[in-house]
Design a protein around this motif. Structure first.
Motif: not given
Length: 243
Positions: A8-14, A51-58, A62-70, A86-89
């Motif tokens: 599941a993906a979650r979008v969070l402010g830093i 930041c968009i976090l990628l998380q498993d059922e626990r 398991r992954g993420f990407t960070t974002l800046a808007i200008s 940074d983006t890692v899966i």
């Protein structure tokens, strides 16, 4: 990984990102990248907006990407920029589409905020796998195989890269070279599979960014607009525009 594992993906402010999440992100990052540091990673994270976090059922990361808007004015044109940091899966989930879909929905939401403004995706790339995502997402992106970058696009790329990276950016090559390492893919993850050797996009990336193994970054740009997105990216982008 079990075939039943769902992500599941979650979008969070830093500012809403917990210390535990940030530490999990760094542990995942350091599994795949060398040449960086904990302090550098955290400093870079603090300079992003989301930041968009990628998380498993626990709820494990398991992954993420960070974002800046200008927002910018270039050649008398106002535009917005979505910069991917940074983006890692985790490699067991490579090919899983939860994070790309969430990213496209987020981009669509940004576009809907000011639909009259061009929205560009600025991506800096030190790995051939990341570069190949551009072809999956978009119809026209730059730099690209057998395609000259138009001068207006080059001007936008140069302005955005120079504003963000200063003298580390070489406009002649389109590459960012940091005097001190800010991270590079570990050799076991940077190595090419045999079936990737002949791919035109891979050969092009290696030619354009010969220093990728030491952490050099190729500056890439594409416009995030319905007419430039391929089917799967477009579906998620349009859903984001509706929310």
């Amino acid at each position: 990984m079990s075939g039943k594992t769902r992500l599941a993906a979650r979008v969070l402010g830093i500012s809403d990102l917990s210390a535990a999440h940030a530490e999990s992100m760094y542990r995942l990052y350091s599994r795949y990248y060398a040449g960086g540091s904990h302090s550098r990673f955290m400093q870079d994270l603090s300079q992003k907006d989301y930041c968009i976090l990628l998380q498993d059922e626990r709820q494990a990361v398991r992954g993420f990407t960070t974002l800046a808007i200008s927002e910018h004015v270039i050649s008398n044109q106002r535009l917005r920029c979505l910069f991917s940091g940074d983006t890692v899966i985790q490699h067991q989930f490579w090919g899983e589409q939860t994070l790309p879909r969430a990213w496209c929905r987020f981009a669509g939401h940004l576009k809907a905020q000011e639909p009259q403004l061009p929205l560009y995706w600025l991506l800096i790339v030190k790995g051939h796998r990341t570069y190949r995502y551009l072809k999956v997402f978009s119809r026209r992106y730059f730099p690209a195989v057998n395609c000259q970058t138009p001068e207006p696009v080059r001007r936008i790329m140069d302005c955005l890269a120079q504003e963000r990276f200063g003298q580390c950016y070489d406009a002649a090559t389109g590459v960012i070279h940091f005097p001190g390492s800010r991270g590079y893919l570990k050799p076991e993850w940077a190595a090419l599979d045999d079936n990737k050797q002949g791919k035109p996009e891979v050969a092009f990336f290696l030619e354009k960014n010969p220093g990728h193994g030491q952490g050099d970054e190729l500056v890439c740009l594409t416009e995030l607009v319905e007419s430039n997105l391929k089917r799967q990216a477009l579906q998620a982008f349009c859903r984001g525009m509706e929310t």
